[in-house]
Design a protein around this motif. Sequence first.
Motif, PDB file in Angstrom:
ATOM      1  N   VAL A  12     -13.980   2.403  -7.521  1.00  0.00           N
ATOM      2  CA  VAL A  12     -14.515   3.674  -7.039  1.00  0.00           C
ATOM      3  C   VAL A  12     -14.703   4.611  -8.234  1.00  0.00           C
ATOM      4  O   VAL A  12     -13.941   4.563  -9.197  1.00  0.00           O
ATOM      5  N   THR A  14      -9.171   5.127   1.659  1.00  0.00           N
ATOM      6  CA  THR A  14     -10.437   4.630   2.181  1.00  0.00           C
ATOM      7  C   THR A  14     -10.840   5.330   3.472  1.00  0.00           C
ATOM      8  O   THR A  14     -11.984   5.252   3.891  1.00  0.00           O
ATOM      9  N   GLU A  19     -11.807  -2.410  -4.190  1.00  0.00           N
ATOM     10  CA  GLU A  19     -13.048  -2.210  -4.928  1.00  0.00           C
ATOM     11  C   GLU A  19     -12.909  -1.068  -5.926  1.00  0.00           C
ATOM     12  O   GLU A  19     -11.984  -0.260  -5.851  1.00  0.00           O
ATOM     13  N   SER A  75     -18.511   5.917  -4.032  1.00  0.00           N
ATOM     14  CA  SER A  75     -18.823   4.510  -4.264  1.00  0.00           C
ATOM     15  C   SER A  75     -19.295   4.353  -5.706  1.00  0.00           C
ATOM     16  O   SER A  75     -19.984   5.217  -6.254  1.00  0.00           O
ATOM     17  N   TYR A  96     -14.871   8.922  -0.394  1.00  0.00           N
ATOM     18  CA  TYR A  96     -13.534   8.600   0.089  1.00  0.00           C
ATOM     19  C   TYR A  96     -12.663   9.849   0.075  1.00  0.00           C
ATOM     20  O   TYR A  96     -12.903  10.784  -0.701  1.00  0.00           O
ATOM     21  N   ASN A 128       0.863  -1.176   0.000  1.00  0.00           N
ATOM     22  CA  ASN A 128       0.000   0.000   0.000  1.00  0.00           C
ATOM     23  C   ASN A 128       0.899   1.225   0.000  1.00  0.00           C
ATOM     24  O   ASN A 128       1.585   1.483   0.976  1.00  0.00           O
ATOM     25  N   LEU A 152      -9.489   1.058  -5.520  1.00  0.00           N
ATOM     26  CA  LEU A 152      -9.105   1.564  -4.201  1.00  0.00           C
ATOM     27  C   LEU A 152      -9.598   0.616  -3.124  1.00  0.00           C
ATOM     28  O   LEU A 152     -10.797   0.313  -3.057  1.00  0.00           O
ATOM     29  N   GLY A 153      -8.680   0.149  -2.306  1.00  0.00           N
ATOM     30  CA  GLY A 153      -9.063  -0.675  -1.167  1.00  0.00           C
ATOM     31  C   GLY A 153      -9.823  -1.930  -1.529  1.00  0.00           C
ATOM     32  O   GLY A 153     -10.730  -2.350  -0.802  1.00  0.00           O
ATOM     33  N   SER A 199      -2.209   4.825   3.823  1.00  0.00           N
ATOM     34  CA  SER A 199      -3.544   4.596   3.284  1.00  0.00           C
ATOM     35  C   SER A 199      -3.762   5.295   1.950  1.00  0.00           C
ATOM     36  O   SER A 199      -4.758   5.053   1.287  1.00  0.00           O
TER      37      SER A 199
END
Length: 217
Positions: A33, A115, A31, A47, A102, A4, A28-29, A8
């Motif tokens: 986005v 995230t 999933e 989202s 986010y 990463n 991102l993370g 974050s």
Amino acid sequence: MSFNTAGSWMPVALSSNLPRLVVMPVWLGGETVALWRSASGSISASSDRCPHRGMRLSHGFVRGEALSCIYHGWSYGQEGRCLKIPAHPGLTPPDTIRVATYAVTEQDGIIWAATATSRTPPPRVRGLAPLRSISATASLKAIEAAAGASIDASGFLSPQVEIAGLCLLLSDQGNGETLMHVLVPENASPGDRINASRAAEVLRRRAEALAFEGVAA
């Protein structure tokens, strides 16, 4: 191998990839986005699913300061709240209708997202300018092997190639995929930029070959 970049914060796109009134999908993370830029130039990360019918918002469109779903036109503001439902023009959507958002910031020609809100800003890219982004079907480990170098603590990698100042900023996309942001010195000549782009393509192909052969999974 999981990496990463910068805690974050993840480098999800270059500023040049996202002009005003454009939405694009980014990873991102774990999933997808919806990353979008409003008419005023503000960037938001939402989202990627409309709560109405689950359509991807990255397939939608941006009007003014809102992101709209392509299916039924439900529109969402930068804070995620639903602003308009076209089928009910007289209705003020309740605050409960919203999409998750986010943390996102833009600096040095790179768009970073997280995230959760980070206590520290993303690393600066001083003396370097973003050139292009390349998707590689190869893991971070395979790219390190192909480059003959290691990723540093901020996510940067300087390949062992005869291109002065060439640097890669890497973003793990999961499932053996990596997004390579190619950076070159700010004063790089047009010829240097072309050579750097070609070198990055060669490195990508080498990394993909290693990944295919299972040498660097």
